[in-house]
Design an enzyme around this catalytic site. Structure first.
Site, PDB file in Angstrom:
ATOM      1  N   TYR A  11      -4.565   6.368   5.559  1.00  7.66           N
ATOM      2  CA  TYR A  11      -4.729   4.969   5.992  1.00  7.66           C
ATOM      3  C   TYR A  11      -5.789   4.917   7.089  1.00  7.66           C
ATOM      4  O   TYR A  11      -5.935   5.852   7.876  1.00  7.66           O
ATOM      5  CB  TYR A  11      -3.380   4.404   6.482  1.00  7.66           C
ATOM      6  CG  TYR A  11      -3.468   2.952   6.859  1.00  7.66           C
ATOM      7  CD1 TYR A  11      -3.897   2.013   5.917  1.00  7.66           C
ATOM      8  CD2 TYR A  11      -3.161   2.501   8.142  1.00  7.66           C
ATOM      9  CE1 TYR A  11      -4.018   0.676   6.259  1.00  7.66           C
ATOM     10  CE2 TYR A  11      -3.269   1.168   8.484  1.00  7.66           C
ATOM     11  CZ  TYR A  11      -3.704   0.261   7.534  1.00  7.66           C
ATOM     12  OH  TYR A  11      -3.833  -1.053   7.862  1.00  7.66           O
TER      13      TYR A  11
ATOM     14  N   TYR B 229       0.906   1.158  14.367  1.00  9.49           N
ATOM     15  CA  TYR B 229       0.943   2.336  13.479  1.00  9.49           C
ATOM     16  C   TYR B 229       1.334   3.587  14.271  1.00  9.49           C
ATOM     17  O   TYR B 229       1.581   4.641  13.718  1.00  9.49           O
ATOM     18  CB  TYR B 229      -0.420   2.505  12.803  1.00  9.49           C
ATOM     19  CG  TYR B 229      -0.367   3.185  11.451  1.00  9.49           C
ATOM     20  CD1 TYR B 229       0.290   2.609  10.370  1.00  9.49           C
ATOM     21  CD2 TYR B 229      -0.982   4.421  11.259  1.00  9.49           C
ATOM     22  CE1 TYR B 229       0.328   3.226   9.136  1.00  9.49           C
ATOM     23  CE2 TYR B 229      -0.950   5.051  10.026  1.00  9.49           C
ATOM     24  CZ  TYR B 229      -0.302   4.451   8.970  1.00  9.49           C
ATOM     25  OH  TYR B 229      -0.262   5.072   7.743  1.00  9.49           O
TER      26      TYR B 229
HETATM   27  P1  NAI Z   1       7.164   5.149  -0.042  1.00  9.49           P
HETATM   28  O1  NAI Z   1       8.168   4.891   1.037  1.00  9.49           O
HETATM   29  O2  NAI Z   1       7.481   4.657  -1.381  1.00  9.49           O
HETATM   30  O3  NAI Z   1       6.796   6.705  -0.111  1.00  9.49           O
HETATM   31  C1  NAI Z   1       6.930   7.605   0.971  1.00  9.49           C
HETATM   32  C2  NAI Z   1       7.624   8.828   0.403  1.00  9.49           C
HETATM   33  O4  NAI Z   1       7.674   9.922   1.317  1.00  9.49           O
HETATM   34  C3  NAI Z   1       9.065   8.531  -0.016  1.00  9.49           C
HETATM   35  O5  NAI Z   1       9.236   8.811  -1.386  1.00  9.49           O
HETATM   36  C4  NAI Z   1       9.866   9.479   0.843  1.00  9.49           C
HETATM   37  O6  NAI Z   1      11.086   9.886   0.263  1.00  9.49           O
HETATM   38  C5  NAI Z   1       8.855  10.621   1.000  1.00  9.49           C
HETATM   39  N1  NAI Z   1       9.257  11.553   2.048  1.00  9.49           N
HETATM   40  C6  NAI Z   1       9.596  11.265   3.333  1.00  9.49           C
HETATM   41  N2  NAI Z   1       9.940  12.391   3.970  1.00  9.49           N
HETATM   42  C7  NAI Z   1       9.820  13.408   3.097  1.00  9.49           C
HETATM   43  C8  NAI Z   1      10.019  14.813   3.162  1.00  9.49           C
HETATM   44  N3  NAI Z   1      10.427  15.420   4.292  1.00  9.49           N
HETATM   45  N4  NAI Z   1       9.780  15.576   2.053  1.00  9.49           N
HETATM   46  C9  NAI Z   1       9.375  14.997   0.902  1.00  9.49           C
HETATM   47  N5  NAI Z   1       9.147  13.669   0.783  1.00  9.49           N
HETATM   48  C10 NAI Z   1       9.374  12.891   1.857  1.00  9.49           C
HETATM   49  O7  NAI Z   1       5.820   4.451   0.505  1.00  9.49           O
HETATM   50  P2  NAI Z   1       4.301   4.552   0.025  1.00  9.49           P
HETATM   51  O8  NAI Z   1       3.629   3.421   0.690  1.00  9.49           O
HETATM   52  O9  NAI Z   1       4.223   4.679  -1.434  1.00  9.49           O
HETATM   53  O10 NAI Z   1       3.796   5.871   0.748  1.00  9.49           O
HETATM   54  C11 NAI Z   1       3.114   6.916   0.098  1.00  9.49           C
HETATM   55  C12 NAI Z   1       1.951   7.406   0.936  1.00  9.49           C
HETATM   56  O11 NAI Z   1       0.948   6.377   0.991  1.00  9.49           O
HETATM   57  C13 NAI Z   1       2.311   7.746   2.374  1.00  9.49           C
HETATM   58  O12 NAI Z   1       1.584   8.892   2.775  1.00  9.49           O
HETATM   59  C14 NAI Z   1       1.809   6.526   3.123  1.00  9.49           C
HETATM   60  O13 NAI Z   1       1.544   6.796   4.482  1.00  9.49           O
HETATM   61  C15 NAI Z   1       0.534   6.249   2.328  1.00  9.49           C
HETATM   62  N6  NAI Z   1      -0.056   4.945   2.536  1.00  9.49           N
HETATM   63  C16 NAI Z   1       0.714   3.813   2.430  1.00  9.49           C
HETATM   64  C17 NAI Z   1       0.166   2.573   2.687  1.00  9.49           C
HETATM   65  C18 NAI Z   1       1.018   1.346   2.639  1.00  9.49           C
HETATM   66  O14 NAI Z   1       0.621   0.310   3.202  1.00  9.49           O
HETATM   67  N7  NAI Z   1       2.166   1.368   1.967  1.00  9.49           N
HETATM   68  C19 NAI Z   1      -1.262   2.406   3.052  1.00  9.49           C
HETATM   69  C20 NAI Z   1      -1.991   3.655   3.085  1.00  9.49           C
HETATM   70  C21 NAI Z   1      -1.407   4.871   2.855  1.00  9.49           C
END
Ligand code: NAI
Length: 321
Positions: A198, A208
């Site tokens: 991000y 953030y």
């Molecule tokens: P999400 O909440 O669906 O996905 C985050 C995932 O990380 C979850 O599935 C969670 O279970 C997993 N996770 C957390 N701790 C963990 C661990 N110890 N071991 C394995 N998995 C673990 O949300 P999203 O948005 O799909 O996030 C995915 C990626 O995209 C993240 O890196 C997030 O920072 C990034 N991102 C998200 C944005 C947004 O606005 N939603 C914007 C830019 C980047």
């Protein structure tokens, strides 16, 4: 499969038989229009069909928590493009059970792994290679978590235990995923590793908090590991810097709706959705981007290059009056 819910038999044939995809690719624009009319396919559907870009490729996809997750959409697109893969998430998240639906839909095996645990990552690669029948061609890191954000701690009042946890879960885990893979020689020559980032890695976004440092570290790891894995095995390593997206992780940030809307109005193309992100990541997994590595690739509708937009100027003027 949602996006193909109302498509005709003809489209399904194209989707599942790469031979037809090739045939379609060679249609002239005129012929494609005729084909659309003859088979009652809208042009939009015609151009969003699968291309077989990941046919024969194997992968590991982390981070699919529920239907909103960016990784969920990437898994669906990877499946449409012909890949086979395993799905992984932290055991706690898997207990919610949503991921079973995705596994069923895509024919994937679910392997639980806390991405901060070397032991669990070792098991992830062992079981994945076993299930997939060989080394993987792509790995998705879609993992982020900050207890400081969850608990509403401000940047000038961070809990340092939690800060270290944010770095471990959201950034160091990316290094661990690659180091474990390399030691096991689990990624095939020319493979592709992608993590999601991000723009708070480069610019200040007050709410953030410690995730800004985690993302900066994540992008730095892509550059450093990209060098080493590139030299050793031609493996590409990139981060994709995605627009604000309405997911569990995204909406957990205070003020999310406001900066989602702000980014949307700043970006000439509008915010990139999770589906858009999936399309882009598929190209990075494919052979079409063999020489792209060590990059942080902005996938944000142009947000990162805009100073101010007409929409925001208008809003400010209204506010000043
Ligand atoms: P999400 O909440 O669906 O996905 C985050 C995932 O990380 C979850 O599935 C969670 O279970 C997993 N996770 C957390 N701790 C963990 C661990 N110890 N071991 C394995 N998995 C673990 O949300 P999203 O948005 O799909 O996030 C995915 C990626 O995209 C993240 O890196 C997030 O920072 C990034 N991102 C998200 C944005 C947004 O606005 N939603 C914007 C830019 C980047």
């Amino acid at each position: 499969m949602q996006r193909y819910a109302n498509i005709s038999k003809y489209q399904q044939i194209i989707q599942y038989h790469p031979f037809w995809v090739q045939k379609v690719d060679h249609f002239s624009r005129k012929n494609s229009l005729i084909a659309c009319q003859n088979h009652k396919i809208t042009q939009e559907n015609f151009y969003t069909m699968a291309y077989g870009l990941l046919k024969g490729k194997r992968g590991i996809i982390s981070g699919a928590l529920n239907e909103d997750s960016i990784a969920w959409k990437i898994a669906q697109r990877a499946h449409e493009e012909g890949a086979t893969f395993t799905l992984t998430n932290a055991p706690l998240a898997m207990r919610m059970g949503e991921i079973n639906k995705l596994a069923e839909e895509t024919g994937a095996k679910i392997i639980g792994a806390d991405a901060t645990s070397i032991e669990e990552l070792e098991n992830l690669y062992d079981e994945s290679l076993d299930f997939l029948g060989g080394p993987v061609d792509f790995v998705l890191h879609s993992i982020g978590m900050s207890t400081n954000i969850r608990k509403g701690r401000e940047y000038s009042d961070l809990n340092y235990e939690w800060f270290l946890k944010s770095l471990d879960v959201s950034a160091l885990s990316f290094h661990k995923m690659m180091q474990v893979a390399q030691k096991k020689d689990a990624i095939a020559q020319g493979g592709s590793v992608v993590a999601l980032s991000y723009i708070a890695a480069q610019r200040s976004f007050p709410d953030y908090t410690d995730m800004a440092q985690a993302k900066a570290m994540l992008e730095s790891i892509a550059r450093s590991y990209g060098y080493h894995y590139g030299k050793a095995k031609g493996v590409r390593v990139n981060t994709v810097s995605q627009s604000p997206t309405k997911t569990t992780a995204g909406t957990g940030i205070s003020g999310f709706n406001a900066f989602y809307e702000y980014a949307n109005q700043m970006s000439p193309l509008g915010n990139a959705t999770a589906d858009d992100c999936a399309d882009y990541v598929i190209t990075l997994f494919s052979d079409l981007t063999k020489k792209v590595t060590m990059q942080n690739l902005f996938h944000d509708g142009g947000f990162s290059c805009v100073g101010i937009s007409e929409e925001i100027v208008e809003k400010m003027e209204q506010g000043i009056k």
